[in-house]
Structure formats: C-alpha cells, structure tokens
Design an enzyme around this catalytic site. Structure first.
Site, PDB file in Angstrom:
ATOM      1  N   CYS B  33       0.830  -1.212   0.000  1.00 52.42           N
ATOM      2  CA  CYS B  33       0.000   0.000   0.000  1.00 52.42           C
ATOM      3  C   CYS B  33       0.858   1.253   0.000  1.00 52.42           C
ATOM      4  CB  CYS B  33      -0.908   0.054   1.209  1.00 52.42           C
ATOM      5  SG  CYS B  33      -1.490  -1.525   1.756  1.00 52.42           S
ATOM      6  N   CYS B 102      -4.111   6.834   6.507  1.00 51.91           N
ATOM      7  CA  CYS B 102      -2.783   7.160   7.031  1.00 51.91           C
ATOM      8  C   CYS B 102      -2.846   7.486   8.516  1.00 51.91           C
ATOM      9  CB  CYS B 102      -2.183   8.348   6.291  1.00 51.91           C
ATOM     10  SG  CYS B 102      -1.849   7.995   4.571  1.00 51.91           S
TER      11      CYS B 102
END
Lengths: 382, 124
Positions: B33, B102
């Site tokens: 990712c 995030c």
C-alpha cells in the site's frame, strides 16, 4: 528557481503557435460547414492544416482526422474498429496508457475478448507472446509507440509486420512520440495512430488520429458528419491550426533537439545511479528510450513525499507511486517490469522539454540527493 | 490537496527516528500500500516519556506519524490508547478522504507499541 520537468504530462505552448491561432478566434471565426465566405475560409485553413500534418507524417491528407486529443483518438481506434469488425478479440500491451487499457477493459465487459501481453524487465513487449495471441478472431492489436512513464520505445515496425502477416489491424498510441521523434507513419506500417497536440508545445483539447485509407471503422461521436463522417462536431479551427503549427515547429530541428536532450538525460541518469540503492526503470539503451525521459526508483522512500519535497524546492516532477494516484495502486507500468512494490512506490519521473536547460538539470542534481537522504532517514524500510 | 497544516507538519516532521532500547515497538502497514511505519516508545511510571517513529510513506503518512506521536508524548498509557484518528486528522486541519487510512495507521502503530510494551512487562 522553478524547474518544470513534467513534459510527458504536458508542455508549454509556443508563442508562435499562439500567434498563429489568434486570428481564428477573433477574425476568421467561421464554422467550416457554413457556405459563406467565413465558412469557406475556415474550411480552407482546416484542410491546409490537415495537408501539412499529413505531409509531416508521411501519409495522405484524408487519412488524418481531428479529435479532441489522445484519449479520444485511442477510444475511437479501439471501439470504432471492434464495432465494425466481425472479430471479437483485442490485444494490448500491459503498459498501455489508461486511455487504451480502460477502453479495452470496457470492451471486454461488453462481451469482447481481451488479451494483455506482458513486457520484459526492460519494458519491451514480448513479441513471441504477441505472435501466439493473434488468432483468427483478433480484430485489433494496440501497442503504444513510447511509454508515457518510462519512455521505452516499442518495436512498432516489427509489430506492424506481424499484424500484416496475420491480417490484423494495428493501432499505436503515438502520443508520446509524434513531435518528439521523426516518424513516417506510412513506413512504420501502423494502421491507426493517436496524436495529441499539447505533448509537443501545441494547444490542449486538440488531437488527431491517423487511419490508413480503407480501414473499416465506426464513429464514436455522431452528429453533423464532420471529418468525413467519422467525427461529428464543429471543428476546432484554432486548435487545428495550433496542432499543425506546433508539429511543424517541433519537427524542424528535431534531430538536434533530440541529441541535446539525450545528453542531458544520460548525464542525469549517470548522476542518479551514483546515489546508493537506486535504479533506472526501463531500458536506456541508445535508441530504445525517449530522449526526454528519466524514470528512477529510490529504495525505501515513497514517491509522493519525494515529489512534495521537490515541489518545495521548485522542481516539478511526477511519480508512479500508489499514494499519488486516485486509486492508491502503484504504477501498472512499473509492476509490469517486475518491480517490487517498494521499488515501484519510490519512483520519480523527470521528463524534459525544449525549454529544459543544463542549468536546470544541475539544479536538480543539487537538490535531489539531500531529499532522498532525508526521506531515507525517516523511513522504516532501510 | 493537502491543508497548510499537513504540509507544514510534513516539511518539519517531529519524533522521526528510532529509540535504541525502546520499551515497546509497533510495526504496522504494508509496503504494497505504500505505507509502513514503526513506532518506538519509552515508558516510565505508566507515562510515555519518549516516542519516535520511522515512516515509509507519503506526505500524509509522514504528517500523521509526526502529529500522532506528538499528541501521545507525555501522556499516560490509557490516555494514549484513547487517541482517535479523527483527533489526529482534526489537529492537521483535515485529511483528504482517500488519505484517512494514514492517520489510522499512525494510531495503530502507537497502539501496537503499547501492546508490545504491556506484553514485555508481563513477562518480567
């Protein structure tokens, strides 16, 4: 200092191109379909431009059709050919631009057959696999001339020969090469080629497609029957004028310019490779890569962060990292070369233009290593 | 795309690096990712006295790593465990929706480092 190194995305338009276009906005603004003087003028200028473009590309005037740009041309090629054909299969390379890949996937969803041909670690298509994939049900092969991310040039002549042998049409997305390399489309043996003006210092919103005379194709856009019934809609005369002027100018001293950029490219590649744990993506063997493309990966750092720091220093570049894309997927091109995700995420694309100077490249050399080092220091991947 | 706060945090990230004899370490994320981070904590009297983070990731991963670690520094273990992704995002003036993961990652990293600390402490 501001250094624009994203010329594969788009280029600044030339002043001379703008000057040539200007009067078609204010003075000679006629619709080329009108019968009066204004219309006639527009029609004539449009046909003159078409002739000029055809000549520069070594083909016939009637084989050039104007479109809104590269994406439309790619869509027209794939959808237009398959609709007219009684064969069902389309073959594309794994590293095509999304304008080709997504269109091909759309066709597959509509019940057509799609085959995707891999590339080797250098970024060059596997011709043997391509040969095996072409069967009696294949309508079209679409392989780009040069890749937009890594600048690797595909052996289009060989592909064209292969397609001719098997009696299959060959489309090539030549958006990254026309205006950058001298091409005689007739000699390459390509049946359809996509062109975009803003990639060679022309205006945005205008492009063209070369379609070899006699190629059966269905239009994408129906209406008033412009462009020999293949592409309806009032012609973008200023754009067409701009496209032909930009192409003329870009081909003028092309060999010299190519050589100049190639020197800058080789110098930058050499410099980048001196930074530890770095690789260049795609071959850079002479003649196999666009002279304006450097695509490097720095292990253990992420491209979006790299771009952001470069942006802070006034260097404008792009990356194939997932984090910079809307889909959060790493570049399909870099993955197709066999790069691991870490390498793919750490990619940086620098693409030069006519305006790029040695001084600018020196500036990049000055800034890049420090940024790479800073990000590596922070990184959890060593 | 990013707020000024995110950009400022990214440009001068705090608590970057590692702690050699950390009391707890938490690794989260996955290079597929494009984000992977490692959080190190020092704990004394149930308080996080020091925290450092190593981040492989994009602008928002670096900014949230910095902000989240800053927010738990000096806090008790319980307080640190209560920190949410929304609080971190809010402190940064918001994150683009596609980048919210995030801030989740930074929070998860901190939680994992605390878990690791608790596990190690049990054994002793």
């Amino acid at each position: 200092m501001e250094v624009y190194l994203d010329n594969a995305a788009t280029t600044p338009m030339r002043k001379e191109v703008f000057e040539e276009m200007e009067k078609y906005f204010f003075q000679d603004y006629g619709n080329a379909s009108s019968l009066h003087l204004f219309g006639q003028k527009a029609f004539e200028e449009k046909e003159n431009a078409r002739e000029k473009i055809a000549k520069l590309l070594g083909v016939k005037s009637k084989e050039i059709y104007f479109t809104s740009g590269g994406t439309e041309s790619d869509n027209l090629a794939l959808k237009g050919i398959i609709q007219k054909s009684n064969k069902k299969k389309v073959i594309v390379s794994a590293i095509e631009h999304p304008a080709v890949l997504r269109t091909a996937e759309f066709l597959a969803k509509q019940g057509k057959k799609l085959s995707v041909i891999p590339v080797n670690s250098e970024g060059i298509i596997d011709l043997n696999k391509l040969k095996k994939e072409i069967d009696s049900d294949t309508a079209l092969v679409s392989v780009m001339h040069a890749n937009n991310e890594i600048g690797v040039i595909q052996p289009v002549k060989e592909i064209a020969e292969l397609c001719m042998e098997k009696n299959v049409l060959f489309h090539s997305d030549t958006v990254q090469t026309i205006g950058k390399i001298k091409i005689n489309l007739k000699e390459t043996g390509i049946d359809l080629a996509s062109i975009s003006a803003h990639k060679f210092n022309g205006p945005k919103g205008i492009g063209a497609i070369y379609i070899k005379e006699g190629t059966p194709i269905e239009p994408l856009i129906h209406g008033g029957g412009q462009e020999n019934k293949l592409r309806s809609g009032t012609e973008n005369i200023p754009g067409i004028i701009g496209l032909s002027k930009a192409l003329e100018l870009s081909l003028k001293n092309i060999e010299e310019e190519q050589k100049r950029q190639e020197e800058l490219r080789n110098e930058l590649i050499k410099f980048v490779l001196e930074i530890p744990k770095t690789r260049i993506n795609g071959t850079y063997e002479k003649g196999k890569r666009l002279s304006n493309n450097v695509n490097a990966s720095f292990y253990g750092i992420e491209g979006e962060a790299l771009i952001a720091f470069l942006n802070e220093e006034g260097v404008f570049a792009s990356t194939g990292s997932a984090c910079s894309s809307k889909s959060l997927k790493a570049s399909h091109v870099l993955l197709a070369l066999g790069l691991s995700h870490i390498w793919a995420h750490g990619s940086l694309r620098l693409t030069f233009g006519r305006q790029t100077t040695k001084k600018e490249i020196n500036y990049v050399k000055e800034k890049l290593p420090g940024i790479v080092e800073k990000l590596r220091k922070m990184s959890s991947i060593k | 795309m990013y707020s000024d706060k995110v950009m400022n945090e990214f440009k001068k990230p705090k608590n970057m690096g590692k702690i050699e004899n950390a009391d707890g370490i938490g690794t989260v994320g996955n290079p597929v990712c494009g984000d992977m981070l490692k959080v190190y904590i020092k704990v004394k009297d149930n308080k996080i006295t020091d925290v450092k983070v190593e981040t492989f990731g994009c602008v928002s991963a670096i900014a949230t790593s910095s902000k989240a670690t800053e927010m738990v520094k000096g806090k008790t273990i319980e307080e640190a465990l209560e920190l949410s992704k929304d609080e971190v995002a809010k402190e940064l003036g918001g994150l683009p929706p596609i980048k919210m993961h995030c801030s989740v990652l930074a929070i998860d990293g901190i939680r994992k480092s605390i878990e690791d600390y608790k596990k190690k402490n049990k054994k002793q």
